[in-house]
Design a protein around this motif. Sequence first.
Motif, mmCIF file in Angstrom:
data_model
loop_
_atom_site.group_PDB
_atom_site.id
_atom_site.type_symbol
_atom_site.label_atom_id
_atom_site.label_comp_id
_atom_site.label_asym_id
_atom_site.label_seq_id
_atom_site.Cartn_x
_atom_site.Cartn_y
_atom_site.Cartn_z
ATOM 1 N N ALA A 168 0.836 -1.212 0.000
ATOM 2 C CA ALA A 168 0.000 0.000 0.000
ATOM 3 C C ALA A 168 0.869 1.259 0.000
ATOM 4 O O ALA A 168 0.577 2.223 -0.715
ATOM 5 C CB ALA A 168 -0.925 -0.006 1.210
ATOM 6 N N LYS A 169 1.946 1.268 0.793
ATOM 7 C CA LYS A 169 2.857 2.424 0.801
ATOM 8 C C LYS A 169 3.497 2.634 -0.557
ATOM 9 O O LYS A 169 3.597 3.757 -1.047
ATOM 10 C CB LYS A 169 3.972 2.211 1.834
ATOM 11 N N ARG A 170 3.941 1.540 -1.179
ATOM 12 C CA ARG A 170 4.584 1.639 -2.481
ATOM 13 C C ARG A 170 3.614 2.183 -3.533
ATOM 14 O O ARG A 170 3.966 3.039 -4.339
ATOM 15 C CB ARG A 170 5.099 0.265 -2.898
ATOM 16 N N GLU A 171 2.365 1.697 -3.513
ATOM 17 C CA GLU A 171 1.373 2.170 -4.479
ATOM 18 C C GLU A 171 1.013 3.622 -4.233
ATOM 19 O O GLU A 171 0.811 4.387 -5.183
ATOM 20 C CB GLU A 171 0.137 1.287 -4.433
ATOM 21 N N ALA A 172 0.925 4.045 -2.966
ATOM 22 C CA ALA A 172 0.621 5.449 -2.658
ATOM 23 C C ALA A 172 1.743 6.362 -3.157
ATOM 24 O O ALA A 172 1.472 7.421 -3.743
ATOM 25 C CB ALA A 172 0.426 5.623 -1.154
ATOM 26 N N ALA A 173 2.985 5.954 -2.945
ATOM 27 C CA ALA A 173 4.115 6.752 -3.430
ATOM 28 C C ALA A 173 4.104 6.831 -4.953
ATOM 29 O O ALA A 173 4.384 7.893 -5.540
ATOM 30 C CB ALA A 173 5.432 6.161 -2.937
ATOM 31 N N ARG A 174 3.755 5.741 -5.604
ATOM 32 C CA ARG A 174 3.686 5.726 -7.068
ATOM 33 C C ARG A 174 2.576 6.653 -7.569
ATOM 34 O O ARG A 174 2.746 7.379 -8.544
ATOM 35 C CB ARG A 174 3.455 4.295 -7.549
ATOM 36 N N ASP A 175 1.403 6.646 -6.896
ATOM 37 C CA ASP A 175 0.300 7.526 -7.285
ATOM 38 C C ASP A 175 0.669 9.000 -7.105
ATOM 39 O O ASP A 175 0.337 9.842 -7.946
ATOM 40 C CB ASP A 175 -0.955 7.203 -6.469
ATOM 41 N N ILE A 176 1.357 9.311 -6.016
ATOM 42 C CA ILE A 176 1.786 10.696 -5.779
ATOM 43 C C ILE A 176 2.762 11.132 -6.863
ATOM 44 O O ILE A 176 2.652 12.238 -7.402
ATOM 45 C CB ILE A 176 2.414 10.833 -4.379
ATOM 46 N N ALA A 177 3.705 10.287 -7.193
ATOM 47 C CA ALA A 177 4.686 10.628 -8.241
ATOM 48 C C ALA A 177 3.989 10.799 -9.582
ATOM 49 O O ALA A 177 4.323 11.713 -10.355
ATOM 50 C CB ALA A 177 5.750 9.550 -8.330
ATOM 51 N N ARG A 178 3.017 9.947 -9.866
ATOM 52 C CA ARG A 178 2.276 10.052 -11.125
ATOM 53 C C ARG A 178 1.490 11.359 -11.180
ATOM 54 O O ARG A 178 1.482 12.053 -12.198
ATOM 55 C CB ARG A 178 1.342 8.853 -11.261
ATOM 56 N N ALA A 179 0.828 11.733 -10.077
ATOM 57 C CA ALA A 179 0.065 12.981 -10.033
ATOM 58 C C ALA A 179 0.995 14.190 -10.153
ATOM 59 O O ALA A 179 0.682 15.161 -10.851
ATOM 60 C CB ALA A 179 -0.733 13.062 -8.740
ATOM 61 N N HIS A 180 2.138 14.117 -9.492
ATOM 62 C CA HIS A 180 3.125 15.200 -9.561
ATOM 63 C C HIS A 180 3.631 15.373 -10.993
ATOM 64 O O HIS A 180 3.741 16.499 -11.485
ATOM 65 C CB HIS A 180 4.287 14.891 -8.611
ATOM 66 N N ALA A 181 3.896 14.283 -11.677
ATOM 67 C CA ALA A 181 4.371 14.348 -13.056
ATOM 68 C C ALA A 181 3.283 14.899 -13.965
ATOM 69 O O ALA A 181 3.559 15.686 -14.880
ATOM 70 C CB ALA A 181 4.807 12.968 -13.531
ATOM 71 N N HIS A 182 2.032 14.530 -13.703
ATOM 72 C CA HIS A 182 0.918 15.008 -14.520
ATOM 73 C C HIS A 182 0.753 16.523 -14.381
ATOM 74 O O HIS A 182 0.518 17.219 -15.365
ATOM 75 C CB HIS A 182 -0.365 14.274 -14.115
ATOM 76 N N VAL A 183 0.865 17.033 -13.151
ATOM 77 C CA VAL A 183 0.735 18.477 -12.908
ATOM 78 C C VAL A 183 1.840 19.239 -13.634
ATOM 79 O O VAL A 183 1.593 20.250 -14.295
ATOM 80 C CB VAL A 183 0.762 18.787 -11.389
ATOM 81 N N HIS A 184 3.072 18.751 -13.534
ATOM 82 C CA HIS A 184 4.193 19.434 -14.184
ATOM 83 C C HIS A 184 4.128 19.325 -15.696
ATOM 84 O O HIS A 184 4.554 20.223 -16.400
ATOM 85 C CB HIS A 184 5.532 18.884 -13.672
ATOM 86 N N LYS A 185 3.558 18.247 -16.189
ATOM 87 C CA LYS A 185 3.435 18.091 -17.631
ATOM 88 C C LYS A 185 2.426 19.090 -18.177
ATOM 89 O O LYS A 185 2.593 19.650 -19.263
ATOM 90 C CB LYS A 185 2.999 16.661 -17.950
ATOM 91 N N GLN A 186 1.341 19.347 -17.419
ATOM 92 C CA GLN A 186 0.353 20.325 -17.845
ATOM 93 C C GLN A 186 0.908 21.734 -17.825
ATOM 94 O O GLN A 186 0.611 22.552 -18.682
ATOM 95 C CB GLN A 186 -0.892 20.254 -16.948
ATOM 96 N N ARG A 187 1.744 22.045 -16.825
ATOM 97 C CA ARG A 187 2.362 23.368 -16.748
ATOM 98 C C ARG A 187 3.408 23.570 -17.838
ATOM 99 O O ARG A 187 3.635 24.678 -18.258
ATOM 100 C CB ARG A 187 3.051 23.547 -15.396
ATOM 101 N N GLY A 188 4.081 22.512 -18.185
ATOM 102 C CA GLY A 188 5.112 22.601 -19.208
ATOM 103 C C GLY A 188 6.495 22.856 -18.653
ATOM 104 O O GLY A 188 7.435 23.103 -19.391
ATOM 105 N N SER A 189 6.658 22.841 -17.330
ATOM 106 C CA SER A 189 7.987 23.043 -16.754
ATOM 107 C C SER A 189 8.183 22.047 -15.629
ATOM 108 O O SER A 189 7.249 21.646 -14.963
ATOM 109 C CB SER A 189 8.135 24.463 -16.224
ATOM 110 N N TRP A 190 9.437 21.678 -15.424
ATOM 111 C CA TRP A 190 9.788 20.749 -14.358
ATOM 112 C C TRP A 190 10.605 21.406 -13.282
ATOM 113 O O TRP A 190 10.880 20.816 -12.260
ATOM 114 C CB TRP A 190 10.572 19.565 -14.922
ATOM 115 N N GLY A 191 11.071 22.622 -13.489
ATOM 116 C CA GLY A 191 12.044 23.201 -12.560
ATOM 117 C C GLY A 191 11.481 24.165 -11.547
ATOM 118 O O GLY A 191 11.880 25.305 -11.467
ATOM 119 N N ASP A 192 10.508 23.765 -10.738
ATOM 120 C CA ASP A 192 9.974 24.669 -9.700
ATOM 121 C C ASP A 192 10.778 24.590 -8.455
ATOM 122 O O ASP A 192 11.195 23.689 -7.920
ATOM 123 C CB ASP A 192 8.526 24.353 -9.403
#
Length: 192
Positions: A168-192
């Motif tokens: 469950a911890k591993r899947e939660a960390a994976r979901d957070i990373a996926r959501a974080h990547a999705h947000v940055h992909k929509q913004r178009g920048s990775w360097g905040d």
Amino acid sequence: MCSSDLTASRAVARPCAFRAHVFEWWRRMAKKKKEEEGVITRNRKALHNYFVDERFETGMVLLGTEVKSLREHKVQLTDAYARFERGELWLLSAHINPYSHGTHTNHAPERPRKLLMHKRELRRLEHKAAQPGVTLVPLKLYFKGSHVKCEIGLCRGKKQFDKRATIAKREAARDIARAHAHVHKQRGSWGD
């Protein structure tokens, strides 16, 4: 200062700079080779089934055909374990396939293999391994220079609910990373 003096000073400085550059390159390459420990195999099932309290590096007594087979990554540690017999540490049930180009002198695949440690470390480890609920499990085989090393873990077994919590911890960390990547992909920048 005339131009001949200037070229003479450059000619003297250039070989020194070149030597320094070559020396730096050799130093980096030596460091890189030292850092690269050729991992042969990892026992991922052990990390799923056990909590690892401590890790120990041990040497192994191997035959020549076993080392050649390990260089081909023909090994399996899934059901392997370590045990003390007469004050010595032995690796049992580790399957090293026979060497493909071996002759009639090839090794037995699941023979017991002696693990090497300093006597003081062996006594300390034997005392810890004698406690109830603790076992010795090989976690990793790797090359360190030309020698084969085995990383042994002092492990306690996980219960079923512990395994589920880890997943469950591993899947939660994976979901957070996926959501974080999705947000940055929509913004178009990775360097905040």
